[in-house]
Design a protein around this motif. Structure first.
Motif, PDB file in Angstrom:
ATOM      1  N   GLY A  58      -3.215 -90.225  69.063  1.00  0.00           N
ATOM      2  CA  GLY A  58      -2.147 -90.571  68.122  1.00  0.00           C
ATOM      3  C   GLY A  58      -2.696 -90.671  66.711  1.00  0.00           C
ATOM      4  O   GLY A  58      -2.125 -90.145  65.760  1.00  0.00           O
ATOM      5  N   TYR A  59      -3.839 -91.330  66.598  1.00  0.00           N
ATOM      6  CA  TYR A  59      -4.469 -91.495  65.284  1.00  0.00           C
ATOM      7  C   TYR A  59      -4.852 -90.141  64.702  1.00  0.00           C
ATOM      8  O   TYR A  59      -4.584 -89.856  63.531  1.00  0.00           O
ATOM      9  CB  TYR A  59      -5.712 -92.376  65.422  1.00  0.00           C
ATOM     10  CG  TYR A  59      -6.422 -92.610  64.116  1.00  0.00           C
ATOM     11  CD1 TYR A  59      -6.048 -93.656  63.283  1.00  0.00           C
ATOM     12  CD2 TYR A  59      -7.458 -91.777  63.698  1.00  0.00           C
ATOM     13  CE1 TYR A  59      -6.687 -93.871  62.070  1.00  0.00           C
ATOM     14  CE2 TYR A  59      -8.104 -91.984  62.493  1.00  0.00           C
ATOM     15  CZ  TYR A  59      -7.715 -93.033  61.678  1.00  0.00           C
ATOM     16  OH  TYR A  59      -8.341 -93.229  60.481  1.00  0.00           O
ATOM     17  N   LEU A  60      -5.500 -89.297  65.515  1.00  0.00           N
ATOM     18  CA  LEU A  60      -6.000 -88.009  65.011  1.00  0.00           C
ATOM     19  C   LEU A  60      -4.851 -87.067  64.667  1.00  0.00           C
ATOM     20  O   LEU A  60      -4.922 -86.306  63.711  1.00  0.00           O
ATOM     21  CB  LEU A  60      -6.934 -87.359  66.035  1.00  0.00           C
ATOM     22  CG  LEU A  60      -8.219 -88.149  66.347  1.00  0.00           C
ATOM     23  CD1 LEU A  60      -9.016 -87.463  67.459  1.00  0.00           C
ATOM     24  CD2 LEU A  60      -9.099 -88.314  65.102  1.00  0.00           C
ATOM     25  N   GLU A  61      -3.772 -87.127  65.441  1.00  0.00           N
ATOM     26  CA  GLU A  61      -2.632 -86.243  65.174  1.00  0.00           C
ATOM     27  C   GLU A  61      -1.769 -86.799  64.043  1.00  0.00           C
ATOM     28  O   GLU A  61      -1.194 -86.042  63.260  1.00  0.00           O
ATOM     29  CB  GLU A  61      -1.802 -86.049  66.448  1.00  0.00           C
ATOM     30  CG  GLU A  61      -2.530 -85.157  67.450  1.00  0.00           C
ATOM     31  CD  GLU A  61      -1.948 -85.231  68.861  1.00  0.00           C
ATOM     32  OE1 GLU A  61      -0.883 -85.865  69.049  1.00  0.00           O
ATOM     33  OE2 GLU A  61      -2.570 -84.650  69.773  1.00  0.00           O
ATOM     34  N   GLY A  62      -1.652 -88.107  63.989  1.00  0.00           N
ATOM     35  CA  GLY A  62      -0.999 -88.752  62.855  1.00  0.00           C
ATOM     36  C   GLY A  62       0.506 -88.632  62.783  1.00  0.00           C
ATOM     37  O   GLY A  62       1.100 -88.938  61.764  1.00  0.00           O
ATOM     38  N   SER A  63       1.137 -88.178  63.841  1.00  0.00           N
ATOM     39  CA  SER A  63       2.605 -88.137  63.779  1.00  0.00           C
ATOM     40  C   SER A  63       3.194 -88.658  65.078  1.00  0.00           C
ATOM     41  O   SER A  63       2.566 -88.594  66.130  1.00  0.00           O
ATOM     42  CB  SER A  63       3.084 -86.702  63.532  1.00  0.00           C
ATOM     43  OG  SER A  63       2.726 -85.901  64.623  1.00  0.00           O
TER      44      SER A  63
END
Ligand SMILES: [Zn+2]
Length: 336
Positions: A302-307
Motif C-alpha cells: 500500500g505504501y509503495l503503490e501509494g493509492s
C-alpha cells in the motif's frame, strides 16, 4: 519509493523453551509474506549495528537494563508472559539498533524502512511493566520508543502511530509527559494491557499529545478506516512530520488468535497508502501467524503503490461512538 529492511539472524536467538506464541517462526512468516509479494530480496536487507547498553538509558532506567543483562546466559521467565533466553540480550540490543537505523534512514531519505526485529518492544515502559500492566507482554526493550527518541533528537519532535491490536502502553508511559512526542494508538479496548482509553491524553503540559482509539471488540476494516480518516490522518497532517515511526503489529488480522479484531488486507493496504507521503520507520511489534503473511505485505505494498480504491464504508455504531468520543476530547488540542 524505496524499501529497505533492517534484519539480522540474531533476532532468532531470543527463543522460548516449549510453546510460546512469540517465537522465531514469526520471522519465517513475515519473510514468507514479503517474499511471496516480491518485497524480500538480498539487495533490500541491511544488517543493523547493535545499540550499546548506555544507549538504552535514554528510554529505560539503569536498574531495569541491569536486571535484563543479569539474566543473560540462561533461560528464565520475567513474568508469566515474557521470557529471557540465552540469546535475548544480544537480540534485544540489535533490535534497538535496527529501530534507530530505520529512523535515521527515514529522515535521510524518503521511503519505508522496516526494522524486522525480535523481541518486540511497545509494552516495555521505562522500568519494565508500564501503567500497572500485569506483564511485559513478550517485550524487552522498547524499540519504537527508541526510534521516537532518535527522531525527536534530530528534528525536535516525533510522531508514533501504533496499530498493533494491543495498546502501546510502554511507549506511551515513556513519553507521557513529553508533548514533543505525539503518539496515536489504535487498539482493541478492554484487553491486555488494559490501558489506552479515550481520556488518556498525556500528562500535565503534554495534554493532547497522546491520542488513544480504544476500538470495539470485533472491529472491522470499515471501523478502523473510519478512525484513521477522522483522527489519525488529520492529526498527522497537522503535525507535518518529517518522518513517522510506525509501531507495526499485525495481530488484529482476521484469523490471528490473540484478539477479536477482524481486519483484512484492505485496512492495512489503505493505512500504508495513506502514509506514502511520509518517510516511515516501521518497527515490527506483534502478529503471530496469518497476519504476518498477509497484513505486513499489504501494508508495505500500500505504501509503495501509494493509492487506495475509494469505496464507501459501513462502520458499526460502537466504532462511530468511539471515534465521536475521541473527537470531542481531542478537539481541544487539534483542529479535528
Ligand atoms: Zn499486540
Amino acid at each position: 519509493m524505496s524499501l529497505r529492511i533492517f534484519y539480522s539472524p540474531i533476532f532468532r536467538e531470543h527463543r522460548p523453551e516449549g510453546y510460546h506464541p512469540e517465537n522465531p517462526t514469526r520471522l519465517d512468516y513475515a519473510i514468507r509474506g514479503l517474499s511471496e509479494n516480491g518485497l524480500w530480496d538480498e539487495e533490500k536487507i541491511l544488517e543493523p549495528s547493535p545499540a550499546s547498553p548506555s544507549d538504552l538509558l535514554l528510554i529505560h532506567d539503569g536498574e531495569y537494563v541491569e536486571r535484563i543483562r543479569g539474566l543473560e546466559g540462561s533461560f528464565s521467565y520475567l513474568d508469566p508472559d515474557t521470557y529471557v533466553s540465552p540469546g535475548t540480550w544480544e537480540a534485544a540490543l540489535s533490535a534497538v539498533g535496527a529501530a534507530r537505523a530505520a529512523v535515521e534512514a527515514a529522515v535521510e531519505d524518503r521511503g519505508l524502512y522496516l526494522a524486522l526485529v525480535r523481541p518486540p518492544g511497545h509494552h516495555a515502559g521505562r522500568s519494565g511493566r508500564a501503567f500497572n500492566a500485569s506483564t511485559l507482554g513478550f517485550c524487552i526493550f522498547n524499540n519504537s520508543a527508541f526510534a521516537a527518541y532518535t527522531l525527536k533528537e534530530r528534528r525536535g519532535r516525533a510522531v508514533v502511530i501504533d496499530f498493533d491490536a494491543h495498546h502501546g502502553n510502554g511507549t506511551q508511559e515513556i513519553f507521557w509527559n513529553d508533548g514533543d512526542v505525539v503518539h496515536i494508538d489504535l487498539h482493541e479496548r478492554d484487553i491486555y494491557p488494559w490501558s489506552g482509553y479515550e481520556h488518556d491524553i498525556g500528562g500535565r503540559g503534554a495534554e493532547g499529545s497522546k491520542v488513544n482509539l480504544p476500538m470495539p471488540h470485533y472491529s472491522t476494516d470499515d471501523d478502523y478506516i473510519l478512525a484513521w480518516m477522522e483522527i489519525v490522518l488529520p492529526v498527522l497532517e497537522e503535525t507535518k512530520p518529517d518522518a513517522v515511526v510506525v509501531s507495526a503489529g499485525f495481530d488484529g488480522f482476521l484469523g490471528e488468535s490473540l484478539t477479536t479484531l477482524r481486519l483484512t488486507e484492505r485496512f492495512f493496504r489503505y493505512a500504508g497508502a495513506t502514509l506514502s507521503r511520509y518517510p516511515l520507520a516501521v518497527i515490527f511489534e506483534g502478529g503471530y501467524s496469518v497476519g504476518l503473511m498477509r497484513a505486513l505485505p499489504a501494508f508495505v505494498k500500500g505504501y509503495l503503490e501509494g493509492s487506495v480504491e475509494e469505496r464507501g464504508i459501513e462502520p458499526s455504531y460502537e466504532a462511530i461512538r468511539t471515534v465521536k468520543t475521541v473527537l470531542e476530547i481531542q478537539r481541544e488540542f487539534w483542529g479535528i
